[in-house]
Design a protein around this motif. Structure first.
Motif, PDB file in Angstrom:
ATOM      1  N   LEU A   1      -5.058  -1.148  -8.957  1.00 51.72           N
ATOM      2  CA  LEU A   1      -4.199  -0.150  -8.889  1.00 51.72           C
ATOM      3  C   LEU A   1      -3.715   0.373  -7.509  1.00 51.72           C
ATOM      4  CD1 LEU A   1      -4.256   1.803 -12.415  1.00 51.72           C
ATOM      5  CD2 LEU A   1      -2.372   0.385 -11.500  1.00 51.72           C
ATOM      6  N   LEU A   2      -4.797   0.617  -6.800  1.00 52.02           N
ATOM      7  CA  LEU A   2      -5.057   1.215  -5.333  1.00 52.02           C
ATOM      8  C   LEU A   2      -4.478   0.130  -4.617  1.00 52.02           C
ATOM      9  CD1 LEU A   2      -6.050   3.422  -3.519  1.00 52.02           C
ATOM     10  CD2 LEU A   2      -7.996   2.168  -3.070  1.00 52.02           C
ATOM     11  N   LEU A   3      -4.831  -1.250  -4.614  1.00 51.60           N
ATOM     12  CA  LEU A   3      -4.307  -2.182  -4.122  1.00 51.60           C
ATOM     13  C   LEU A   3      -2.753  -2.235  -3.769  1.00 51.60           C
ATOM     14  CD1 LEU A   3      -6.912  -5.106  -4.579  1.00 51.60           C
ATOM     15  CD2 LEU A   3      -6.554  -3.783  -2.313  1.00 51.60           C
ATOM     16  N   GLN A   4      -2.039  -1.952  -5.212  1.00 56.72           N
ATOM     17  CA  GLN A   4      -0.812  -1.814  -5.508  1.00 56.72           C
ATOM     18  C   GLN A   4       0.039  -0.616  -4.937  1.00 56.72           C
ATOM     19  OE1 GLN A   4      -0.172  -3.109  -9.337  1.00 56.72           O
ATOM     20  NE2 GLN A   4      -1.699  -4.683  -9.428  1.00 56.72           N
ATOM     21  N   SER A   5      -0.674   0.311  -4.513  1.00 57.97           N
ATOM     22  CA  SER A   5      -0.117   1.551  -4.500  1.00 57.97           C
ATOM     23  C   SER A   5       0.468   1.952  -2.886  1.00 57.97           C
ATOM     24  CB  SER A   5      -1.132   2.690  -4.608  1.00 57.97           C
ATOM     25  OG  SER A   5      -2.318   2.554  -3.815  1.00 57.97           O
ATOM     26  N   GLY A   6       0.249   0.888  -1.823  1.00 56.83           N
ATOM     27  CA  GLY A   6       0.835   1.010  -0.637  1.00 56.83           C
ATOM     28  C   GLY A   6      -0.629   1.917   0.314  1.00 56.83           C
ATOM     29  N   CYS A   7      -1.735   1.670   0.148  1.00 57.06           N
ATOM     30  CA  CYS A   7      -2.662   2.238   0.870  1.00 57.06           C
ATOM     31  C   CYS A   7      -2.526   1.868   2.374  1.00 57.06           C
ATOM     32  CB  CYS A   7      -3.897   2.230   0.150  1.00 57.06           C
ATOM     33  SG  CYS A   7      -4.686   0.387  -0.063  1.00 57.06           S
ATOM     34  N   SER A   8      -3.459   2.373   3.176  1.00 56.83           N
ATOM     35  CA  SER A   8      -3.641   2.135   4.346  1.00 56.83           C
ATOM     36  C   SER A   8      -4.440   0.756   4.559  1.00 56.83           C
ATOM     37  CB  SER A   8      -4.477   3.294   5.157  1.00 56.83           C
ATOM     38  OG  SER A   8      -5.787   3.147   4.761  1.00 56.83           O
ATOM     39  N   PRO A   9      -4.154   0.179   5.823  1.00 60.83           N
ATOM     40  CA  PRO A   9      -4.990  -1.223   5.962  1.00 60.83           C
ATOM     41  C   PRO A   9      -6.492  -1.103   5.813  1.00 60.83           C
ATOM     42  CG  PRO A   9      -3.134  -1.146   7.499  1.00 60.83           C
ATOM     43  CD  PRO A   9      -3.329   0.243   6.610  1.00 60.83           C
ATOM     44  N   ALA A  10      -7.193   0.046   6.342  1.00 58.95           N
ATOM     45  CA  ALA A  10      -8.468   0.022   6.172  1.00 58.95           C
ATOM     46  C   ALA A  10      -8.950   0.119   4.799  1.00 58.95           C
ATOM     47  CB  ALA A  10      -9.063   1.400   6.863  1.00 58.95           C
ATOM     48  N   ALA A  11      -8.309   1.017   4.081  1.00 58.17           N
ATOM     49  CA  ALA A  11      -8.400   1.343   2.415  1.00 58.17           C
ATOM     50  C   ALA A  11      -8.379  -0.043   1.752  1.00 58.17           C
ATOM     51  CB  ALA A  11      -7.555   2.308   1.789  1.00 58.17           C
ATOM     52  N   ARG A  12      -7.304  -0.834   2.098  1.00 55.21           N
ATOM     53  CA  ARG A  12      -7.119  -2.053   1.586  1.00 55.21           C
ATOM     54  C   ARG A  12      -8.302  -2.934   1.682  1.00 55.21           C
ATOM     55  NH1 ARG A  12      -2.878  -4.968  -0.921  1.00 55.21           N
ATOM     56  NH2 ARG A  12      -2.887  -7.132  -0.664  1.00 55.21           N
TER      57      ARG A  12
END
Length: 441
Positions: free
Chosen positions: A399-410
């Motif tokens: 879900l986090l990967l689909q949420s538009g997180c920052s590149p570093a968090a991805r």
């Protein structure tokens, strides 16, 4: 030209005082309460109300203007300074003519300016004067224009903050607590202008180390929980308006950090946590944790990790959870912090995963950073096993990967996915999608 009689209202008095009647202009009255406005503010519709009345209306869930019933695209309240000045002049004029009318706004005791001068005199105990100042600022009957004048032109903010810079032997804990109460009132009051509130932060920052030491005294030996919360809120306000140098000076106070950690913890013998105390303490600790490496190490040594994990279990507020996760993100940057977090990995790692998608974007990315540090970068086996076994852990990462997180968090989330193995049937372990998979073989 003579005004129509409908534009004024007569304040009816007992027969013996009929000669002292005061005529109140109708536009001085709040359309809701019909009383003379103490703090007139205007809505976007252009209608002016008393702040207390309209705030109560809005807090009740109403989204329209009470007078026009038009929908409100904005609920911002803009102080009507012109009307406030007119009401203040009218009130002073009425008071000089009528002892009955004047008695409503009479403040017993020395004038506020005289109280400030007493506080400034270092040869006497400032506690009595400070308590009277706190009562004056907290009095709803005192016009906010006068309060702002006292804080600004009257130099009350600068004078009272100087009390916190006095050495321990020059002033008692009671005196410091009284000063904190005055400053906390200035910062908390809606009617005090932002420029005047910032005078408090500027005064505290003159000698940030001395201010931190005084606030730590109140946090340790204050008369009650409210006094401790006031001290923490002042520190929170200082940190929110401070430059990096001031934050570093505050972070050097081990005594302050220890007391903030204690504030986040239980407040009674039953182990109860106070929401206001916990949230304020977490705000301060989160800011201090990110100020310098030495501050982070000291926080870990003083027990910030178990206190933060306990708060994470206790809170359901996204903002509070995000603050906890930021503290943990800083803590896992040192070996002692990682050891404290992984000591009971099944509980702590599960708690971090559980709050990942319930703490806003900042909280989610902080949670990923915590998990990435202990599971991937430093490869703690206890943390990895706890994350892999956590129910729904993989789902949250996806879900986090689909949420538009920052590149570093991805990137960190993608690397964390490796701890979840794919079984022979191509079903992801730990991920129950509640769907039926039809296999080709």
């Amino acid at each position: 030209m003579v005004r129509k009689e409908t534009t004024t209202t007569t304040m009816r008095l007992p027969p013996q005082h009929q000669g002292l009647e005061v005529k109140i202009p109708s536009f001085f009255r709040c359309p809701i309460s019909l009383d003379v406005m103490r703090s007139p503010v205007s809505l976007c519709t252009g209608v002016t109300y008393d702040r207390a009345s309209i705030q109560k209306w809005l807090d009740s869930g109403n989204t329209t203007c009470p007078a026009t019933m038009l929908p409100l695209p904005s609920t911002d309240l803009v102080p009507n300074l012109t009307l406030r000045s007119l009401i203040s002049r009218w009130s002073n004029s009425a008071a000089s003519c009528s002892p009955v009318a004047g008695s409503a706004t009479f403040f017993a005791g020395p004038s506020p300016a005289a109280l400030v001068r007493k506080v400034a005199f270092s040869g006497a105990d400032p506690s009595p004067a400070l308590r009277e100042l706190a009562a004056y600022l907290s009095d709803d009957d005192v016009d906010e224009f006068e309060k702002n004048a006292l804080v600004g032109a009257g130099s009350a903010a600068e004078t009272v903050t100087s009390v916190l810079r006095r050495k321990g032997e020059q002033i008692s804990v009671d005196g410091v607590e009284a000063a904190v109460r005055v400053l906390a009132a200035i910062v908390a009051l809606d009617g005090i202008e932002e420029a005047n509130k910032k005078r408090v932060a500027t005064g505290l920052a003159v000698d940030a180390a001395a201010s931190a030491a005084s606030l730590a005294r109140v946090l340790r030996g204050g008369s009650g929980l409210e006094a401790r919360i006031d001290a923490a809120r002042l520190m929170e306000f200082l940190l929110a308006n401070a430059v990096a140098e001031t934050k570093a000076a505050v972070a050097q106070s081990s005594e302050l950090v220890a007391e903030l950690i204690r504030l986040v913890g239980p407040v009674d013998e039953k182990g109860s946590l106070d929401k206001k105390a916990m949230d304020t303490g977490l705000s301060c600790l989160a800011t201090i944790a990110g100020s310098r490496r030495a501050a982070r190490d000291e926080m870990v040594r003083l027990g910030a990790v178990p206190a933060a994990v306990r708060a994470l279990h206790a809170t359901t507020e996204p903002s509070s959870s995000a603050k906890v996760l930021r503290i943990l993100e800083s803590a896992v940057g040192c070996a002692e912090g990682r050891a404290a977090l992984c000591k009971d990995a099944e509980v702590t790692v599960t708690a971090v995963l559980d709050r990942m998608m319930k703490s806003g974007r900042d909280g989610a990315e902080a949670a990923v950073a915590v998990l990435w540090a202990v599971c991937h970068k430093y490869k703690d086996r206890r943390a990895s096993d706890a994350a892999a076994a956590s129910e729904g852990g993989l789902t949250r990462l996806l879900l986090l990967l689909q949420s538009g997180c920052s590149p570093a968090a991805r990137q960190m989330a993608l690397e964390l996915l490796k701890i979840y193995r794919v079984n022979a049937k191509s079903c992801l372990a730990g991920y129950d999608s509640k769907t039926t998979h039809i296999m080709p073989f």
